[in-house]
Motif scaffolding. Structure first.
Motif, mmCIF file in Angstrom:
data_model
loop_
_atom_site.group_PDB
_atom_site.id
_atom_site.type_symbol
_atom_site.label_atom_id
_atom_site.label_comp_id
_atom_site.label_asym_id
_atom_site.label_seq_id
_atom_site.Cartn_x
_atom_site.Cartn_y
_atom_site.Cartn_z
ATOM 1 N N ALA A 292 33.506 16.745 27.711
ATOM 2 C CA ALA A 292 34.519 17.741 27.377
ATOM 3 C C ALA A 292 35.597 17.100 26.515
ATOM 4 C CB ALA A 292 35.139 18.330 28.647
ATOM 5 N N ILE A 293 36.432 17.961 25.920
ATOM 6 C CA ILE A 293 37.605 17.538 25.160
ATOM 7 C C ILE A 293 38.846 17.914 25.961
ATOM 8 C CG2 ILE A 293 38.941 17.912 23.053
ATOM 9 C CD1 ILE A 293 36.292 18.647 21.657
ATOM 10 N N VAL A 294 39.850 17.044 25.971
ATOM 11 C CA VAL A 294 41.109 17.302 26.661
ATOM 12 C C VAL A 294 42.228 17.434 25.632
ATOM 13 C CG1 VAL A 294 42.809 16.427 28.305
ATOM 14 C CG2 VAL A 294 40.370 16.029 28.694
ATOM 15 N N THR A 295 43.048 18.475 25.772
ATOM 16 C CA THR A 295 44.208 18.624 24.904
ATOM 17 C C THR A 295 45.447 18.925 25.751
ATOM 18 O OG1 THR A 295 44.288 21.018 24.511
ATOM 19 C CG2 THR A 295 42.640 19.759 23.282
ATOM 20 N N GLY A 296 46.603 18.778 25.139
ATOM 21 C CA GLY A 296 47.864 19.073 25.810
ATOM 22 C C GLY A 296 48.360 20.487 25.559
ATOM 23 N N ASP A 297 47.460 21.397 25.175
ATOM 24 C CA ASP A 297 47.866 22.777 24.877
ATOM 25 C C ASP A 297 48.627 23.406 26.043
ATOM 26 O OD1 ASP A 297 46.625 22.545 22.465
ATOM 27 O OD2 ASP A 297 44.879 23.764 22.965
ATOM 28 N N ASN A 298 49.664 24.150 25.679
ATOM 29 C CA ASN A 298 50.523 24.812 26.654
ATOM 30 C C ASN A 298 50.782 26.224 26.136
ATOM 31 O OD1 ASN A 298 53.919 24.965 27.338
ATOM 32 N ND2 ASN A 298 52.431 24.831 28.974
ATOM 33 N N LEU A 299 50.351 27.218 26.871
ATOM 34 C CA LEU A 299 50.322 28.597 26.377
ATOM 35 C C LEU A 299 51.686 29.051 25.834
ATOM 36 C CD1 LEU A 299 48.432 31.022 26.053
ATOM 37 C CD2 LEU A 299 49.217 31.837 28.281
ATOM 38 N N GLY A 300 51.687 29.464 24.554
ATOM 39 C CA GLY A 300 52.874 30.018 23.936
ATOM 40 C C GLY A 300 53.883 29.018 23.444
ATOM 41 N N GLN A 301 53.589 27.699 23.555
ATOM 42 C CA GLN A 301 54.592 26.699 23.203
ATOM 43 C C GLN A 301 54.815 26.618 21.697
ATOM 44 O OE1 GLN A 301 55.549 22.514 25.079
ATOM 45 N NE2 GLN A 301 53.774 22.290 23.768
ATOM 46 N N VAL A 302 53.731 26.582 20.925
ATOM 47 C CA VAL A 302 53.820 26.553 19.466
ATOM 48 C C VAL A 302 52.815 27.553 18.903
ATOM 49 C CG1 VAL A 302 54.596 24.150 19.349
ATOM 50 C CG2 VAL A 302 52.144 24.656 19.325
ATOM 51 N N ALA A 303 52.807 27.690 17.579
ATOM 52 C CA ALA A 303 52.009 28.742 16.945
ATOM 53 C C ALA A 303 50.518 28.622 17.248
ATOM 54 C CB ALA A 303 52.242 28.725 15.436
ATOM 55 N N THR A 304 49.998 27.413 17.311
ATOM 56 C CA THR A 304 48.561 27.253 17.580
ATOM 57 C C THR A 304 48.198 27.489 19.035
ATOM 58 O OG1 THR A 304 48.874 24.869 17.869
ATOM 59 C CG2 THR A 304 48.190 25.639 15.675
ATOM 60 N N ILE A 319 31.623 22.565 22.754
ATOM 61 C CA ILE A 319 31.904 21.681 23.873
ATOM 62 C C ILE A 319 33.058 22.258 24.701
ATOM 63 C CG2 ILE A 319 33.586 20.270 22.612
ATOM 64 C CD1 ILE A 319 32.410 17.810 24.021
ATOM 65 N N PRO A 320 33.051 22.097 26.032
ATOM 66 C CA PRO A 320 34.179 22.585 26.843
ATOM 67 C C PRO A 320 35.494 21.913 26.446
ATOM 68 C CG PRO A 320 32.299 22.085 28.241
ATOM 69 C CD PRO A 320 31.958 21.576 26.873
ATOM 70 N N ILE A 321 36.578 22.695 26.466
ATOM 71 C CA ILE A 321 37.920 22.187 26.177
ATOM 72 C C ILE A 321 38.762 22.333 27.437
ATOM 73 C CG2 ILE A 321 39.989 22.429 24.758
ATOM 74 C CD1 ILE A 321 38.156 23.735 22.622
ATOM 75 N N LEU A 322 39.274 21.234 27.939
ATOM 76 C CA LEU A 322 40.104 21.229 29.154
ATOM 77 C C LEU A 322 41.575 21.215 28.757
ATOM 78 C CD1 LEU A 322 38.132 18.591 31.272
ATOM 79 C CD2 LEU A 322 37.732 21.053 31.070
ATOM 80 N N ARG A 323 42.346 22.139 29.343
ATOM 81 C CA ARG A 323 43.771 22.271 29.035
ATOM 82 C C ARG A 323 44.577 22.248 30.339
ATOM 83 N NH1 ARG A 323 41.115 25.895 25.324
ATOM 84 N NH2 ARG A 323 41.730 25.495 23.159
ATOM 85 N N PRO A 324 44.775 21.105 30.928
ATOM 86 C CA PRO A 324 45.430 21.054 32.242
ATOM 87 C C PRO A 324 46.877 21.523 32.248
ATOM 88 C CG PRO A 324 45.070 18.850 31.367
ATOM 89 C CD PRO A 324 44.311 19.778 30.490
ATOM 90 N N LEU A 325 47.532 21.586 31.075
ATOM 91 C CA LEU A 325 48.942 21.980 31.025
ATOM 92 C C LEU A 325 49.127 23.439 30.618
ATOM 93 C CD1 LEU A 325 50.526 18.884 29.212
ATOM 94 C CD2 LEU A 325 50.241 19.280 31.658
ATOM 95 N N ILE A 326 48.080 24.216 30.572
ATOM 96 C CA ILE A 326 48.134 25.537 29.971
ATOM 97 C C ILE A 326 49.217 26.427 30.560
ATOM 98 C CG2 ILE A 326 46.386 26.578 31.482
ATOM 99 C CD1 ILE A 326 46.683 27.102 27.678
#
Length: 401
Positions: A292-304, A319-326
């Protein structure tokens, strides 16, 4: 000042407690314990500490002639709930009471209240309540002017009578908890110079996942302090797996960003950039069998990271994308970053020169795919990966050749 029982090397051991492992089936528990003990041994050996280790099923005891070095290492090992500098005795009632008196003599003062927290496991001759009462009497005789308070004491002594022997301690130093590192497969984390991605990585590491890192260097479009901060984040994360090397691969991707700057409508740059990053990560992860891929994405934080754009960006890969901070608030992420050691008040220039004044917040998948094909982004991925270089960190430091 609190004086723990390991002062000047006079302790018997450091006791390690672990949590979730008890919930596993016996075969899984044995395997996880094997990994946890292996990680503990790697940490101690890598720091040149001579020790002996005993696994008493529900507790791990580590003895060393340099006990002061054990605490900072053992409290940074995933799977460890807490550690306690401890006095070791026999499991007899007199010896445990004597140990309680020794601890109280050092750290309990007249006017304070105290409690004895006693446990007994497969030791005949007395109950836990009797052990607590007898030890309490010893403490009252040892330190005049103190009183018992079982609800809100100023000071607590923990006594454990086990068939393997007795343990006495009066402080618990928290560990990170979670699962032993390396028990849950492997992932690739997109590490950046910011706050979020190292915290997301740490959270995945805490769940026992072996992690590898990819940094996508935007070249002249990156702030002057980005690379320095990425390495600082990598070094800090490596301190949470002492004795285990963490690897980072740097991909020099300036050609991709030159294309976005010169040939792409500005408001779609960020979405196309993130899709390109995921393509690079998927290619690399597939090559190395990461799951899997891990990112620091956080819902609504920035445009992407609007929901629409997350959907559009995620469709670039399978591939699965894991977003533990969503679902985290930013302040919660910063609090974790401070704890982990990745936060800095002076990050310097970590800006991205590709970000437009008004990025799209709801990019349609069909349009983005058309732009992507026009710019031939996917065809650039193999050559960009050929430019990568490897960097490693161990025990909180970047390794140099």
């Amino acid at each position: 000042m609190y004086e723990h029982p390991m002062e000047n090397g006079k302790s018997g051991a450091v006791m390690i407690r672990f949590g979730e492992l008890f919930l596993k089936s016996e075969p899984v528990r044995r395997q996880f314990m094997k990994v946890l003990i292996g990680n503990i041994r790697s940490a101690l050996t890598s720091h040149g500490i001579e020790y002996t280790l005993t696994d008493n099923r529900s507790r791990i005891l580590v003895r060393s002639e340099t006990p002061e070095a054990l605490v900072p290492l053992l409290s940074h090992i995933f799977g460890v709930v807490d550690i306690a500098p401890a006095l070791l005795t026999t499991s007899s009632l007199p010896d445990l009471c004597n140990a309680a008196g020794k601890l109280a003599r050092k750290n309990l003062n007249p006017g304070m209240s105290f409690a004895i927290r006693a446990r007994r496991d497969q030791v005949p001759g007395f109950t836990s309540q009797e052990l607590g009462a007898e030890a309490g009497g010893t403490v009252l005789e040892t330190v005049p002017g103190v009183r018992v308070d079982l609800t809100h004491p100023d000071y607590e002594i923990y006594l454990e009578a086990r068939k393997e022997g007795g343990i006495a301690y009066d402080i618990r130093i928290p560990g990170p908890g979670g699962l032993p590192y390396g028990t849950q497969g492997s992932v690739l984390s997109l590490l950046s110079a910011g706050i979020d991605s190292p915290v997301a990585s740490w959270m995945i590491m805490k769940r026992g996942v072996k992690i590898h890192f990819l940094y996508i260097d935007t070249g002249r479009w990156a702030g002057s302090d980005c690379y320095k901060n990425v390495l600082r984040n990598l070094a800090a994360l490596s301190s949470w797996v002492p004795g285990i090397q963490l690897a980072l691969h740097v991909v020099h991707a300036q050609p991709l960003y030159d294309t976005l700057m010169n040939e792409c409508e500005p408001r779609y740059r960020c979405v196309l950039c993130k899709r390109g990053m995921f393509m690079l990560a998927e290619e690399y992860a597939t090559e190395r069998n990461h799951q899997a891929i891990v990112t620091g994405d956080n819902l609504g934080q920035v445009a992407t990271q609007t929901l629409q754009n997350i959907v559009t960006i995620s469709s670039a890969v399978t591939i699965p994308i894991l977003r533990p901070l969503i679902g985290y608030d930013k302040e919660d992420i910063i609090t974790l970053a401070r704890k982990i050691g990745t936060f800095t008040n002076e990050p310097g220039n970590t800006s991205c020169g590709v970000v437009p004044p008004k990025p799209a917040t709801a990019a349609e998948i069909t349009l983005i795919k058309e732009l992507e094909e026009k710019l031939q982004i996917r065809s650039m991925i193999p050559s960009l990966l050929d430019s990568r270089e490897r960097i490693a960190a161990l025990n909180g430091k970047i390794m140099t050749d």
